[in-house]
Design a protein around this motif. Structure first.
Motif, PDB file in Angstrom:
ATOM      1  N   ALA A 249       0.837  -1.197   0.000  1.00 39.11           N
ATOM      2  CA  ALA A 249       0.000   0.000   0.000  1.00 39.11           C
ATOM      3  C   ALA A 249       0.873   1.248   0.000  1.00 39.11           C
ATOM      4  O   ALA A 249       2.031   1.232   0.427  1.00 39.11           O
ATOM      5  CB  ALA A 249      -0.899   0.005   1.228  1.00 39.11           C
ATOM      6  N   ASN A 250       0.303   2.332  -0.478  1.00 43.86           N
ATOM      7  CA  ASN A 250       0.927   3.644  -0.354  1.00 43.86           C
ATOM      8  C   ASN A 250       0.451   4.236   0.967  1.00 43.86           C
ATOM      9  O   ASN A 250      -0.737   4.475   1.157  1.00 43.86           O
ATOM     10  CB  ASN A 250       0.509   4.535  -1.529  1.00 43.86           C
ATOM     11  N   ILE A 251       1.372   4.454   1.919  1.00 37.72           N
ATOM     12  CA  ILE A 251       0.998   4.847   3.272  1.00 37.72           C
ATOM     13  C   ILE A 251       1.189   6.346   3.448  1.00 37.72           C
ATOM     14  O   ILE A 251       2.248   6.891   3.133  1.00 37.72           O
ATOM     15  CB  ILE A 251       1.848   4.097   4.316  1.00 37.72           C
ATOM     16  N   VAL A 252       0.164   7.021   3.960  1.00 32.53           N
ATOM     17  CA  VAL A 252       0.263   8.429   4.346  1.00 32.53           C
ATOM     18  C   VAL A 252      -0.187   8.540   5.797  1.00 32.53           C
ATOM     19  O   VAL A 252      -0.906   7.674   6.304  1.00 32.53           O
ATOM     20  CB  VAL A 252      -0.591   9.347   3.441  1.00 32.53           C
ATOM     21  N   SER A 253       0.247   9.598   6.468  1.00 32.66           N
ATOM     22  CA  SER A 253      -0.058   9.709   7.891  1.00 32.66           C
ATOM     23  C   SER A 253      -0.582  11.088   8.229  1.00 32.66           C
ATOM     24  O   SER A 253      -0.390  12.057   7.478  1.00 32.66           O
ATOM     25  CB  SER A 253       1.192   9.406   8.727  1.00 32.66           C
ATOM     26  N   VAL A 254      -1.230  11.170   9.385  1.00 37.10           N
ATOM     27  CA  VAL A 254      -1.783  12.425   9.893  1.00 37.10           C
ATOM     28  C   VAL A 254      -1.379  12.548  11.357  1.00 37.10           C
ATOM     29  O   VAL A 254      -1.404  11.554  12.095  1.00 37.10           O
ATOM     30  CB  VAL A 254      -3.316  12.454   9.728  1.00 37.10           C
ATOM     31  N   PRO A 255      -0.978  13.738  11.821  1.00 34.06           N
ATOM     32  CA  PRO A 255      -0.582  13.890  13.224  1.00 34.06           C
ATOM     33  C   PRO A 255      -1.730  13.532  14.168  1.00 34.06           C
ATOM     34  O   PRO A 255      -2.879  13.892  13.939  1.00 34.06           O
ATOM     35  CB  PRO A 255      -0.222  15.375  13.337  1.00 34.06           C
ATOM     36  N   PHE A 256      -1.370  12.817  15.239  1.00 37.23           N
ATOM     37  CA  PHE A 256      -2.361  12.388  16.224  1.00 37.23           C
ATOM     38  C   PHE A 256      -2.053  13.059  17.553  1.00 37.23           C
ATOM     39  O   PHE A 256      -0.923  13.010  18.049  1.00 37.23           O
ATOM     40  CB  PHE A 256      -2.319  10.862  16.392  1.00 37.23           C
ATOM     41  N   GLY A 257      -3.069  13.718  18.138  1.00 39.42           N
ATOM     42  CA  GLY A 257      -2.872  14.470  19.369  1.00 39.42           C
ATOM     43  C   GLY A 257      -3.700  13.947  20.517  1.00 39.42           C
ATOM     44  O   GLY A 257      -4.242  12.831  20.459  1.00 39.42           O
ATOM     45  N   PRO A 258      -3.858  14.730  21.574  1.00 39.58           N
ATOM     46  CA  PRO A 258      -4.559  14.268  22.779  1.00 39.58           C
ATOM     47  C   PRO A 258      -6.016  13.893  22.565  1.00 39.58           C
ATOM     48  O   PRO A 258      -6.567  13.095  23.326  1.00 39.58           O
ATOM     49  CB  PRO A 258      -4.446  15.474  23.727  1.00 39.58           C
ATOM     50  N   ASN A 259      -6.672  14.459  21.534  1.00 42.75           N
ATOM     51  CA  ASN A 259      -8.091  14.189  21.299  1.00 42.75           C
ATOM     52  C   ASN A 259      -8.368  13.403  20.024  1.00 42.75           C
ATOM     53  O   ASN A 259      -9.520  13.218  19.643  1.00 42.75           O
ATOM     54  CB  ASN A 259      -8.861  15.508  21.243  1.00 42.75           C
ATOM     55  N   GLY A 260      -7.292  12.965  19.353  1.00 40.07           N
ATOM     56  CA  GLY A 260      -7.455  12.235  18.102  1.00 40.07           C
ATOM     57  C   GLY A 260      -6.631  12.864  16.997  1.00 40.07           C
ATOM     58  O   GLY A 260      -5.744  13.695  17.254  1.00 40.07           O
ATOM     59  N   PRO A 261      -6.906  12.519  15.747  1.00 41.01           N
ATOM     60  CA  PRO A 261      -6.136  13.071  14.644  1.00 41.01           C
ATOM     61  C   PRO A 261      -6.388  14.572  14.475  1.00 41.01           C
ATOM     62  O   PRO A 261      -7.478  15.069  14.786  1.00 41.01           O
ATOM     63  CB  PRO A 261      -6.630  12.292  13.422  1.00 41.01           C
ATOM     64  N   ASP A 262      -5.366  15.281  14.007  1.00 40.05           N
ATOM     65  CA  ASP A 262      -5.506  16.705  13.677  1.00 40.05           C
ATOM     66  C   ASP A 262      -6.499  16.829  12.515  1.00 40.05           C
ATOM     67  O   ASP A 262      -6.223  16.400  11.393  1.00 40.05           O
ATOM     68  CB  ASP A 262      -4.131  17.258  13.282  1.00 40.05           C
ATOM     69  N   ILE A 263      -7.672  17.406  12.780  1.00 41.93           N
ATOM     70  CA  ILE A 263      -8.760  17.392  11.803  1.00 41.93           C
ATOM     71  C   ILE A 263      -8.411  18.204  10.554  1.00 41.93           C
ATOM     72  O   ILE A 263      -8.742  17.809   9.421  1.00 41.93           O
ATOM     73  CB  ILE A 263     -10.069  17.887  12.431  1.00 41.93           C
ATOM     74  N   ASP A 264      -7.746  19.338  10.707  1.00 42.38           N
ATOM     75  CA  ASP A 264      -7.362  20.128   9.532  1.00 42.38           C
ATOM     76  C   ASP A 264      -6.393  19.345   8.657  1.00 42.38           C
ATOM     77  O   ASP A 264      -6.537  19.310   7.424  1.00 42.38           O
ATOM     78  CB  ASP A 264      -6.733  21.454   9.965  1.00 42.38           C
ATOM     79  N   ALA A 265      -5.403  18.714   9.290  1.00 42.48           N
ATOM     80  CA  ALA A 265      -4.447  17.899   8.532  1.00 42.48           C
ATOM     81  C   ALA A 265      -5.151  16.691   7.913  1.00 42.48           C
ATOM     82  O   ALA A 265      -4.851  16.286   6.783  1.00 42.48           O
ATOM     83  CB  ALA A 265      -3.307  17.441   9.437  1.00 42.48           C
ATOM     84  N   PHE A 266      -6.122  16.121   8.648  1.00 44.88           N
ATOM     85  CA  PHE A 266      -6.890  14.976   8.156  1.00 44.88           C
ATOM     86  C   PHE A 266      -7.639  15.352   6.882  1.00 44.88           C
ATOM     87  O   PHE A 266      -7.602  14.624   5.874  1.00 44.88           O
ATOM     88  CB  PHE A 266      -7.868  14.538   9.244  1.00 44.88           C
ATOM     89  N   ALA A 267      -8.306  16.502   6.908  1.00 39.60           N
ATOM     90  CA  ALA A 267      -9.054  16.965   5.735  1.00 39.60           C
ATOM     91  C   ALA A 267      -8.118  17.206   4.557  1.00 39.60           C
ATOM     92  O   ALA A 267      -8.451  16.873   3.407  1.00 39.60           O
ATOM     93  CB  ALA A 267      -9.821  18.244   6.071  1.00 39.60           C
TER      94      ALA A 267
ATOM     95  N   LEU B 104     -10.107   9.299  21.798  1.00 35.79           N
ATOM     96  CA  LEU B 104     -10.803  10.130  20.822  1.00 35.79           C
ATOM     97  C   LEU B 104     -11.904  10.935  21.507  1.00 35.79           C
ATOM     98  O   LEU B 104     -12.702  10.391  22.266  1.00 35.79           O
ATOM     99  CB  LEU B 104     -11.401   9.234  19.739  1.00 35.79           C
ATOM    100  N   SER B 105     -11.946  12.243  21.244  1.00 33.73           N
ATOM    101  CA  SER B 105     -13.006  13.079  21.819  1.00 33.73           C
ATOM    102  C   SER B 105     -14.263  13.006  20.951  1.00 33.73           C
ATOM    103  O   SER B 105     -14.183  12.744  19.746  1.00 33.73           O
ATOM    104  CB  SER B 105     -12.541  14.531  21.911  1.00 33.73           C
ATOM    105  N   PRO B 106     -15.451  13.249  21.533  1.00 30.56           N
ATOM    106  CA  PRO B 106     -16.689  13.223  20.729  1.00 30.56           C
ATOM    107  C   PRO B 106     -16.656  14.235  19.581  1.00 30.56           C
ATOM    108  O   PRO B 106     -17.108  13.928  18.474  1.00 30.56           O
ATOM    109  CB  PRO B 106     -17.772  13.584  21.749  1.00 30.56           C
ATOM    110  N   GLN B 107     -16.115  15.442  19.831  1.00 33.51           N
ATOM    111  CA  GLN B 107     -16.082  16.459  18.783  1.00 33.51           C
ATOM    112  C   GLN B 107     -15.229  16.003  17.600  1.00 33.51           C
ATOM    113  O   GLN B 107     -15.635  16.130  16.430  1.00 33.51           O
ATOM    114  CB  GLN B 107     -15.531  17.777  19.346  1.00 33.51           C
ATOM    115  N   THR B 108     -14.044  15.456  17.915  1.00 35.33           N
ATOM    116  CA  THR B 108     -13.157  14.976  16.848  1.00 35.33           C
ATOM    117  C   THR B 108     -13.796  13.814  16.106  1.00 35.33           C
ATOM    118  O   THR B 108     -13.703  13.718  14.878  1.00 35.33           O
ATOM    119  CB  THR B 108     -11.798  14.558  17.432  1.00 35.33           C
ATOM    120  N   ALA B 109     -14.455  12.924  16.845  1.00 34.68           N
ATOM    121  CA  ALA B 109     -15.085  11.756  16.220  1.00 34.68           C
ATOM    122  C   ALA B 109     -16.142  12.187  15.205  1.00 34.68           C
ATOM    123  O   ALA B 109     -16.190  11.661  14.076  1.00 34.68           O
ATOM    124  CB  ALA B 109     -15.705  10.861  17.288  1.00 34.68           C
TER     125      ALA B 109
END
Length: 449
Positions: free
Chosen positions: A203-221, A246-251
């Motif tokens: 697979a071609n693997i890409v990653s997104v920074p993961f913080g205290p509440n889950g993945p960085d949503i801006d970076a995820f988008a 994972l926080s509810p907001q991030t989820a």
């Protein structure tokens, strides 16, 4: 030469394939024609490629065996994910393993397992010697269905497929959902075997920074828009290695983005039973249309009783059964029967109650011992077995791990968990494996060396 060897090792080039012409290869790699001539001549001399007069150069003989370690970016073999796993699994009895990902044997419910084994010794012959059904032991699937409902995950027993482990569950899902070259998104940091397994699937693997509440949503988008991944693999309960939840907001934001970009999510919930307060489950919030839930009991019950599961939508279960028959034929009866026997007799619940209390005390003790060395957690996890820690400024985690190994201590340096290699001064500690005072003596020396 290295590029061509890698393409052959990863089967991007197979026996009989024609290589680019000398001029074409020179343009692609921004080198002179004479450099390519020299490289091709040396590869011919080694028997890796063949020269056919008037036709060009071709891959010779049999295709080299797949080397997972050569897929993707080159890592320092002294401390790559395979090294951490092998050192932990092959460790001598006298070695200490604060870098491994499981509990010590004396923390597991040995007496419950022995009672279950005695019960199974009196079981009918079909339990002891027959193949199981491809879907897996029905009573255990019924029990798992009820357990999942406690997290708000509505999965009928026929939507639960038993596997030999959580790792096998992800492997099956990768076979089912992706092909070579498809893009898969992971957290950074994440459980290092996700990367190893995805490389095995090319697979071609890409990653997104993961913080205290889950993945960085801006970076995820941004990753979804730029790379259009087919699949995302994550822990939404207790994250490995950070211990975050994972926080509810991030989820909710994550699920909205997944819907917009047609992203499938594998939710690895292997640490669920360590939680004191359950985090939101993506499968519960988003349903099973695009979220697949997996788990196992290797961390809380027994790593020897290999038993995991996949919970997903009915039409995918049916196709996964065919895949399981093709690759493993059927399920084992013994391991699921053992797991079911322990789960249903009430001792597992008592074991987990005691285990969570013990881990809470040990977490505090280990954090204090590390703090005396200038090592501090990046965040304070709510539960679980891991502390994701920053070493003192200027200390390299990889070199510290090499130094500690010589003293009989296996550590887990941060960059084995990081696709971006941005965790050079971080380290994961398993608090249950940090009880021996020698660990902190060795760690202090290893950081100074």
């Amino acid at each position: 030469m290295a590029t061509i060897r890698d393409r052959i090792a990863t089967r991007n080039l197979v026996s009989g394939d024609k290589l680019p012409s000398i001029r074409s290869c020179a343009r692609q790699m921004a080198v002179s024609n004479s450099t390519v001539v020299e490289a091709y001549d040396r590869l011919v001399a080694e028997g890796i490629i063949q020269s056919r007069r008037g036709s060009g150069f071709y891959v010779a003989g049999h295709t080299a065996p797949l080397s997972i370690a050569q897929i993707g970016p080159k890592l320092d073999r002294a401390i790559d994910p395979f090294w951490v796993s092998r050192q932990s699994l092959d460790a001598r009895p006298d070695m200490l393993k604060p870098g491994c990902g499981w509990l010590p044997p004396d923390w597991m419910p040995e007496q419950s397992i022995r009672r279950a084994l005695r019960t199974l010794a009196r079981a009918s012959d079909d339990v002891l010697v027959e193949y199981g059904t491809p879907l897996g032991l029905a009573p255990l699937r019924q029990l798992l269905s009820r357990r999942l409902a406690g997290y708000g995950i509505m999965a009928e027993p026929d939507q639960v497929l038993l596997t030999e482990s959580g790792t096998q569950a992800i492997d099956m899902l990768c076979r089912f959902l992706i092909g070579p070259g498809d893009t898969v998104l992971i957290d950074d940091p994440c459980y290092f075997n996700f990367c190893a397994l995805l490389r095995a699937h090319r697979a071609n693997i890409v990653s997104v920074p993961f913080g205290p509440n889950g993945p960085d949503i801006d970076a995820f988008a941004n990753v979804l828009a730029t790379h259009k991944p087919r699949l995302y693999i994550t822990n939404s309960g207790l994250h490995n290695p950070t211990g975050a939840s994972l926080s509810p907001q991030t989820a909710h934001k994550l699920l909205n983005l997944a819907e917009q970009h047609d992203l499938i999510i594998i939710e690895d919930d292997i640490f669920a039973d360590f939680e004191t307060t359950p985090a939101p489950r993506l499968t519960a919030l988003g349903g099973m249309e695009r979220v697949i839930h997996i788990g196992s009991f290797s961390k809380t019950l027994s790593a020897s009783m290999r038993c995991g599961y996949i919970a997903t939508r009915p039409d995918w279960i049916d196709q996964l059964i065919d895949l399981k028959v093709a690759t493993g034929f059927s399920s084992s009866n013994l391991a699921p029967e053992l797991v079911h026997t322990v789960l249903k007799d009430g001792t597992y619940r008592k074991h987990m109650d005691g285990l969570r209390d013990r881990l809470s005390r040990t977490m505090t003790q280990t954090a204090n011992n590390l703090a005396s060395l200038g090592i501090h957690p990046v965040l304070a996890p709510k539960a679980g077995i891991f502390l994701w820690c920053a070493l003192p400024d200027g200390i390299d985690a990889a070199q510290t791990a090499r130094n500690a190994l010589a003293d009989g201590v296996v550590l887990a340096p941060g960059n084995v968990f990081s696709m971006s290699q941005s965790a050079g001064n971080l380290m994961r500690f398993n608090v249950a494996q940090c009880q021996h005072p020698k660990i902190f003596e060795v760690l202090e020396r290893a950081m100074r060396s």
